[in-house]
Motif scaffolding. Structure first.
Motif, short mmCIF file in Angstrom:
data_model
loop_
_atom_site.label_atom_id
_atom_site.label_comp_id
_atom_site.label_asym_id
_atom_site.label_seq_id
_atom_site.Cartn_x
_atom_site.Cartn_y
_atom_site.Cartn_z
N LEU A 147 0.82 -1.21 0.00
CA LEU A 147 0.00 0.00 0.00
C LEU A 147 0.86 1.26 0.00
CD1 LEU A 147 -2.97 -0.77 2.44
CD2 LEU A 147 -3.04 -0.44 -0.03
N VAL A 148 2.03 1.19 0.61
CA VAL A 148 2.90 2.37 0.66
C VAL A 148 3.29 2.79 -0.75
CG1 VAL A 148 5.14 3.24 1.44
CG2 VAL A 148 3.78 1.77 2.94
N ASP A 149 3.67 1.83 -1.58
CA ASP A 149 4.11 2.13 -2.95
C ASP A 149 2.95 2.45 -3.88
OD1 ASP A 149 6.76 1.68 -2.23
OD2 ASP A 149 6.61 -0.47 -2.64
N SER A 150 1.73 2.15 -3.48
CA SER A 150 0.59 2.37 -4.37
C SER A 150 0.22 3.84 -4.49
CB SER A 150 -0.63 1.59 -3.86
OG SER A 150 -1.17 2.19 -2.69
N CYS A 151 0.63 4.66 -3.50
CA CYS A 151 0.20 6.07 -3.48
C CYS A 151 1.16 6.95 -4.26
CB CYS A 151 0.11 6.56 -2.04
SG CYS A 151 -0.38 8.30 -1.92
N PRO A 152 0.71 7.60 -5.34
CA PRO A 152 1.60 8.46 -6.12
C PRO A 152 1.99 9.75 -5.39
CG PRO A 152 -0.65 8.63 -6.94
CD PRO A 152 -0.64 7.53 -5.92
N TYR A 153 1.31 10.05 -4.30
CA TYR A 153 1.59 11.27 -3.53
C TYR A 153 2.53 11.03 -2.35
CZ TYR A 153 -2.59 12.52 -6.13
OH TYR A 153 -3.50 12.72 -7.14
N GLY A 154 2.90 9.77 -2.13
CA GLY A 154 3.76 9.47 -0.99
C GLY A 154 3.09 9.74 0.34
N ALA A 155 1.77 9.57 0.39
CA ALA A 155 1.01 9.93 1.59
C ALA A 155 0.72 8.74 2.50
CB ALA A 155 -0.31 10.59 1.19
N ILE A 156 1.18 7.55 2.13
CA ILE A 156 0.99 6.37 2.97
C ILE A 156 2.35 5.98 3.55
CG2 ILE A 156 0.21 3.98 3.08
CD1 ILE A 156 -1.68 4.54 0.79
N PHE A 157 2.39 5.75 4.85
CA PHE A 157 3.65 5.48 5.55
C PHE A 157 3.62 4.08 6.16
CE2 PHE A 157 2.61 9.95 5.66
CZ PHE A 157 3.78 10.57 5.29
N TRP A 158 4.81 3.52 6.32
CA TRP A 158 4.92 2.18 6.92
C TRP A 158 5.31 2.31 8.38
CZ3 TRP A 158 3.09 -2.32 5.99
CH2 TRP A 158 3.60 -3.46 6.64
N ASN A 159 4.50 1.75 9.26
CA ASN A 159 4.78 1.72 10.68
C ASN A 159 5.50 0.41 10.97
OD1 ASN A 159 4.60 1.30 13.53
ND2 ASN A 159 2.94 2.81 13.63
N GLU A 160 6.82 0.50 11.14
CA GLU A 160 7.64 -0.71 11.32
C GLU A 160 7.28 -1.45 12.59
OE1 GLU A 160 9.97 -3.40 9.83
OE2 GLU A 160 9.94 -1.44 8.82
N GLU A 161 7.03 -0.71 13.64
CA GLU A 161 6.73 -1.34 14.93
C GLU A 161 5.43 -2.13 14.89
OE1 GLU A 161 5.97 -0.11 19.62
OE2 GLU A 161 6.62 1.41 18.16
N LEU A 162 4.40 -1.54 14.25
CA LEU A 162 3.09 -2.19 14.19
C LEU A 162 2.93 -3.08 12.96
CD1 LEU A 162 0.81 0.78 15.31
CD2 LEU A 162 1.73 -1.07 16.71
N GLY A 163 3.83 -2.91 11.98
CA GLY A 163 3.76 -3.73 10.77
C GLY A 163 2.54 -3.45 9.92
N LEU A 164 2.24 -2.14 9.74
CA LEU A 164 1.07 -1.80 8.93
C LEU A 164 1.23 -0.42 8.28
CD1 LEU A 164 -0.77 0.43 10.69
CD2 LEU A 164 -1.33 -1.61 11.97
N PRO A 165 0.51 -0.19 7.18
CA PRO A 165 0.53 1.12 6.52
C PRO A 165 -0.43 2.07 7.21
CG PRO A 165 -0.80 -0.39 5.24
CD PRO A 165 -0.28 -1.18 6.43
N GLN A 166 -0.06 3.37 7.25
CA GLN A 166 -0.90 4.36 7.91
C GLN A 166 -0.92 5.66 7.11
OE1 GLN A 166 1.19 4.16 11.86
NE2 GLN A 166 -0.89 3.86 12.63
N LYS A 167 -1.94 6.47 7.34
CA LYS A 167 -2.06 7.75 6.66
C LYS A 167 -3.12 8.61 7.34
CE LYS A 167 -5.76 6.73 3.40
NZ LYS A 167 -6.61 7.81 3.97
N CYS A 168 -3.30 9.81 6.79
CA CYS A 168 -4.35 10.71 7.26
C CYS A 168 -5.72 10.04 7.16
CB CYS A 168 -4.33 11.97 6.39
SG CYS A 168 -5.84 12.95 6.40
N THR A 169 -6.50 10.19 8.21
CA THR A 169 -7.86 9.66 8.22
C THR A 169 -8.91 10.75 8.03
OG1 THR A 169 -8.10 9.95 10.61
CG2 THR A 169 -7.12 7.87 9.85
N GLY A 170 -8.44 12.00 7.88
CA GLY A 170 -9.40 13.10 7.87
C GLY A 170 -10.05 13.27 9.23
#
Length: 275
Positions: free
Chosen positions: A104-127
């Motif tokens: 999911l991190v690489d899917s965003c052309p805006y670079g708006a999805i981040f990888w949380n190494e500790e939790l092992g999941l992608p994260q981003k703004c939820t509005g």
């Protein structure tokens, strides 16, 4: 459906939106909307600063970034089981279903999805969907904006402004729900200097043309400081010609496809006196 609208003429780079996002999400578990944002390494809302030109011709631009909550979101196409679009237009990543989905991190052309190494999941703004569902009218970033540069609301309420607004990476075809008014364009700035007289040159006619086709874009006269600013230019190559009675014509080229151009001292020479 909801939209975010940034007026970049009003953004003063205070970073309140960025700080408010951190305050809301770092260390706070807002399940099922999102797990805590890490202290460092992630900015679900981030204000970039760009210093353009060079002294004495300088502009400082601010460009806030966040998830664009796209109508054709690539992240949803990659993992529809983990990412969904709400009826209000916000795109959310399910923290349980998205576990280990680094793609999911690489899917965003805006670079708006981040990888949380500790939790092992992608994260981003939820509005700040958790706040909206709790009765808030707007996300924390909007609430914290002290200049009114960032607004949030129904698309139809912003219809007139949206007609003049731009989006980031329109070529990506994602149909973003984050829009920008008054996005800075390129500029060319010069200061004309009479080398022999050791003074600036006021009232010189400066003509700017496109390098290809020789279309005249603008004609200005240098001011009392010897300056001429050509602003709101499209990224392109240009030719500039300077003329004033008693001086030799001056011509030069500028390429502003990648960045603004500024010349602190453009030398202007007087017509030689015949002896």
């Amino acid at each position: 459906m909801k939209v975010f609208l940034y007026d970049l003429d009003k953004c003063n780079g205070c970073h309140n939106c960025q700080i408010a996002c951190k305050d809301e999400h770092v260390g706070n578990d807002w399940s099922p909307y999102a797990l805590p944002q890490p202290d460092t390494g992630q900015f679900w809302c981030k204000v970039d600063e760009e210093v353009c030109g060079s002294v004495p011709h300088v502009r400082v631009n601010y460009l806030p970034h966040q998830c664009n909550h796209c109508d054709d979101a690539p992240c949803i196409a990659v993992a529809p089981e983990a990412v969904h679009k709400r009826d209000d237009g916000l795109v959310l990543i399910d923290p349980d279903a998205a576990k280990d989905l680094r793609s999911l991190v690489d899917s965003c052309p805006y670079g708006a999805i981040f990888w949380n190494e500790e939790l092992g999941l992608p994260q981003k703004c939820t509005g700040c969907a958790h706040l909206l569902d709790d009765g808030w009218a707007e996300p924390r970033c909007v609430d914290a904006c002290c200049t009114g540069a960032l607004r949030f609301g129904e698309e139809e309420d912003f219809a007139e402004e949206l007609a003049r607004a731009e989006v980031l990476l329109p070529q990506a075809g994602t149909r973003p729900r984050v829009h920008y008014l008054n996005k800075p364009k390129r500029f060319i700035a010069i200061t004309m200097v009479d080398v022999e007289g050791d003074e600036v040159v006021e009232g010189a006619a400066v003509t700017l043309q496109r390098a290809e086709g020789a279309e005249t874009v603008s004609v200005l006269a240098t001011d009392e400081f010897g300056d001429a600013w050509f602003e709101n230019l499209a990224p392109d190559c240009y030719r500039l010609r300077v003329q004033k009675e008693g001086y030799l014509d001056l011509a030069c080229s500028f390429d502003v496809t990648e960045k603004d151009q500024a010349v602190a001292e453009m030398r202007f020479y007087r017509v030689p006196i015949a002896i």
